[in-house]
Write an enzyme that holds these catalytic residues in place. Structure first.
Site, PDB file in Angstrom:
ATOM      1  N   HIS A   1      54.073 -97.769 -29.616  1.00  0.00           N
ATOM      2  CA  HIS A   1      54.015 -97.951 -31.056  1.00  0.00           C
ATOM      3  C   HIS A   1      54.425 -96.654 -31.758  1.00  0.00           C
ATOM      4  O   HIS A   1      54.165 -95.557 -31.269  1.00  0.00           O
ATOM      5  CB  HIS A   1      52.615 -98.379 -31.488  1.00  0.00           C
ATOM      6  CG  HIS A   1      52.359 -99.844 -31.272  1.00  0.00           C
ATOM      7  ND1 HIS A   1      51.096-100.398 -31.268  1.00  0.00           N
ATOM      8  CD2 HIS A   1      53.220-100.884 -31.062  1.00  0.00           C
ATOM      9  CE1 HIS A   1      51.179-101.704 -31.063  1.00  0.00           C
ATOM     10  NE2 HIS A   1      52.455-102.017 -30.935  1.00  0.00           N
TER      11      HIS A   1
ATOM     12  N   ASP B   1      53.426 -94.867 -34.215  1.00  0.00           N
ATOM     13  CA  ASP B   1      52.485 -93.788 -34.567  1.00  0.00           C
ATOM     14  C   ASP B   1      52.086 -92.949 -33.358  1.00  0.00           C
ATOM     15  O   ASP B   1      51.365 -91.956 -33.510  1.00  0.00           O
ATOM     16  CB  ASP B   1      51.245 -94.355 -35.269  1.00  0.00           C
ATOM     17  CG  ASP B   1      50.501 -95.407 -34.466  1.00  0.00           C
ATOM     18  OD1 ASP B   1      51.139 -96.085 -33.644  1.00  0.00           O
ATOM     19  OD2 ASP B   1      49.278 -95.572 -34.670  1.00  0.00           O
ATOM     20  N   HIS B   2      52.579 -93.300 -32.171  1.00  0.00           N
ATOM     21  CA  HIS B   2      52.286 -92.527 -30.966  1.00  0.00           C
ATOM     22  C   HIS B   2      53.525 -91.836 -30.383  1.00  0.00           C
ATOM     23  O   HIS B   2      53.384 -91.002 -29.496  1.00  0.00           O
ATOM     24  CB  HIS B   2      51.652 -93.416 -29.906  1.00  0.00           C
ATOM     25  CG  HIS B   2      50.294 -93.910 -30.290  1.00  0.00           C
ATOM     26  ND1 HIS B   2      49.126 -93.429 -29.741  1.00  0.00           N
ATOM     27  CD2 HIS B   2      49.909 -94.838 -31.203  1.00  0.00           C
ATOM     28  CE1 HIS B   2      48.084 -94.028 -30.291  1.00  0.00           C
ATOM     29  NE2 HIS B   2      48.546 -94.893 -31.178  1.00  0.00           N
TER      30      HIS B   2
ATOM     31  N   HIS C   1      45.476-103.786 -25.417  1.00  0.00           N
ATOM     32  CA  HIS C   1      46.082-103.690 -26.738  1.00  0.00           C
ATOM     33  C   HIS C   1      47.115-104.811 -26.850  1.00  0.00           C
ATOM     34  O   HIS C   1      47.277-105.611 -25.937  1.00  0.00           O
ATOM     35  CB  HIS C   1      46.718-102.303 -26.905  1.00  0.00           C
ATOM     36  CG  HIS C   1      47.018-101.941 -28.326  1.00  0.00           C
ATOM     37  ND1 HIS C   1      46.182-102.233 -29.365  1.00  0.00           N
ATOM     38  CD2 HIS C   1      48.087-101.296 -28.881  1.00  0.00           C
ATOM     39  CE1 HIS C   1      46.702-101.775 -30.492  1.00  0.00           C
ATOM     40  NE2 HIS C   1      47.862-101.223 -30.229  1.00  0.00           N
TER      41      HIS C   1
ATOM     42  N   ASP D   1      43.796 -97.091 -28.929  1.00  0.00           N
ATOM     43  CA  ASP D   1      44.431 -98.396 -29.109  1.00  0.00           C
ATOM     44  C   ASP D   1      44.023 -99.394 -28.038  1.00  0.00           C
ATOM     45  O   ASP D   1      44.812 -99.785 -27.184  1.00  0.00           O
ATOM     46  CB  ASP D   1      45.953 -98.253 -29.146  1.00  0.00           C
ATOM     47  CG  ASP D   1      46.433 -97.525 -30.382  1.00  0.00           C
ATOM     48  OD1 ASP D   1      46.023 -96.361 -30.561  1.00  0.00           O
ATOM     49  OD2 ASP D   1      47.194 -98.113 -31.150  1.00  0.00           O
TER      50      ASP D   1
ATOM     51  N   HIS E   1      41.710 -91.326 -33.769  1.00  0.00           N
ATOM     52  CA  HIS E   1      42.570 -92.458 -34.111  1.00  0.00           C
ATOM     53  C   HIS E   1      41.940 -93.304 -35.214  1.00  0.00           C
ATOM     54  O   HIS E   1      41.784 -94.525 -35.102  1.00  0.00           O
ATOM     55  CB  HIS E   1      42.873 -93.294 -32.868  1.00  0.00           C
ATOM     56  CG  HIS E   1      44.063 -94.200 -33.040  1.00  0.00           C
ATOM     57  ND1 HIS E   1      43.952 -95.483 -33.507  1.00  0.00           N
ATOM     58  CD2 HIS E   1      45.377 -94.000 -32.826  1.00  0.00           C
ATOM     59  CE1 HIS E   1      45.143 -96.055 -33.565  1.00  0.00           C
ATOM     60  NE2 HIS E   1      46.033 -95.157 -33.142  1.00  0.00           N
TER      61      HIS E   1
END
Length: 304
Positions: A63, A65-66, A138, A206, A266
């Protein structure tokens, strides 16, 4: 000693006071990075942490944001004179991601070696450390990581003397080497005590709670776990988005057994003040902390 810095603690999008997810772990002049969200370089500069020594980049999942900080990070490492190869390890799709990164960051002065995780649990190595990757729950393939620095047993000098082992062999036996000399075989088990407690960090973001996380975090000196939502009323949202509540992360720490400290991370952008919900987690696992960007910690062996 393991030296770590939690560079970013945000999920989904960066905020003015919170960068996206990233953790750097340093050992013996080298470093590994777990995740590289947007703003990782800025967060590292603020924390006075150089990312040039990073040898391994471990991705929990793909994803944005990682992983969105990867192109800039790799370019900066090249501009700083990095020439040694860098390993990038992550779930299925990591090789395709790195192929896309190469479009933005071509002609890097170092090799990128990409490995994709294929099973529920995989073991890797970083210098003297063991790295365990474990699958979590996830919406896409996602992994947590445990980093362990083992410690051998204590050397028994009196026993070595009694066995007549020559002094020059002592240090070699302490390093795990077996030695044959004048028809005699000397093995480490003759003079080494049982393994002592090492150092361990477990990192997970996550995911919904799963027994695999508690199993991986067992006896961790530091367990860093996502706490996307602070209050238990957010459970329906956590289930829908496959994230965790503070209370669920704390319960995993308690169930794991032997965890010494829990850092939550997170956070949702809708959670401006995680500390306001800290006591919810502490009621379950007392040594819980709501981490902030730039938190650092040195882990040392018990008798150091």
């Amino acid at each position: 000693m393991l030296d770590l810095c939690l560079l970013g603690t945000g999920g989904t999008q960066p905020l003015m006071n919170r960068w996206l997810t990233s953790l750097v772990v340093r050992y013996s002049g080298h470093a590994l990075l777990i995740d590289c969200g947007e703003g990782t370089q800025i967060a590292a500069q603020r924390a006075a942490v150089s990312l040039k020594p990073v040898d391994k980049i471990l991705l929990t999942h793909l994803h944005a944001d990682h992983v969105s900080g990867l192109p800039g990070l790799l370019l900066t490492m090249g501009n700083m004179g990095r020439s040694e190869s860098v390993s990038v390890i992550g779930p299925r799709g990591t090789e395709r991601l790195i192929d896309a990164v190469r479009v933005i960051a071509p002609n890097l002065p170092f090799d990128l070696r990409v490995s994709e995780l294929e099973t529920e649990q995989e073991l890797m190595y970083f210098l003297d450390c063991d790295i365990e990757a474990f699958a979590v729950r996830h919406g896409v393939p996602c992994y947590g990581y445990s980093i362990t620095l083992p410690r051998a047993g204590k050397f028994d000098a009196a026993k070595a003397r009694a066995l007549g082992i020559p002094l020059p062999f002592w240090s070699r036996l302490q390093k795990g080497e077996s030695i044959e000399h004048e028809g005699q075989l000397y093995t480490p088990d003759l003079v080494m005590g049982p393994p002592r407690r090492g150092l361990k960090i477990t990192y997970c973001t996550d995911s919904r709670p799963t027994p695999a996380i508690a199993a991986a975090a067992q006896n961790a000196d530091l367990f860093i776990c996502e706490g996307m939502y602070g209050d238990d009323e957010s459970l329906p949202k956590a289930r829908e988005n496959r994230h965790m509540l503070f209370s669920e992360a704390a319960r995993l720490a308690a169930e794991a057994g032997g965890v010494r400290e829990l850092w939550l991370t997170h956070y949702s952008p809708s959670l401006p003040n995680p500390k306001a919900y800290r006591d919810i987690a502490r009621a379950i696992f007392p040594n819980t902390h709501t981490a902030r960007d730039g938190w650092t910690k040195e882990l040392r062996f018990e008798d150091e």
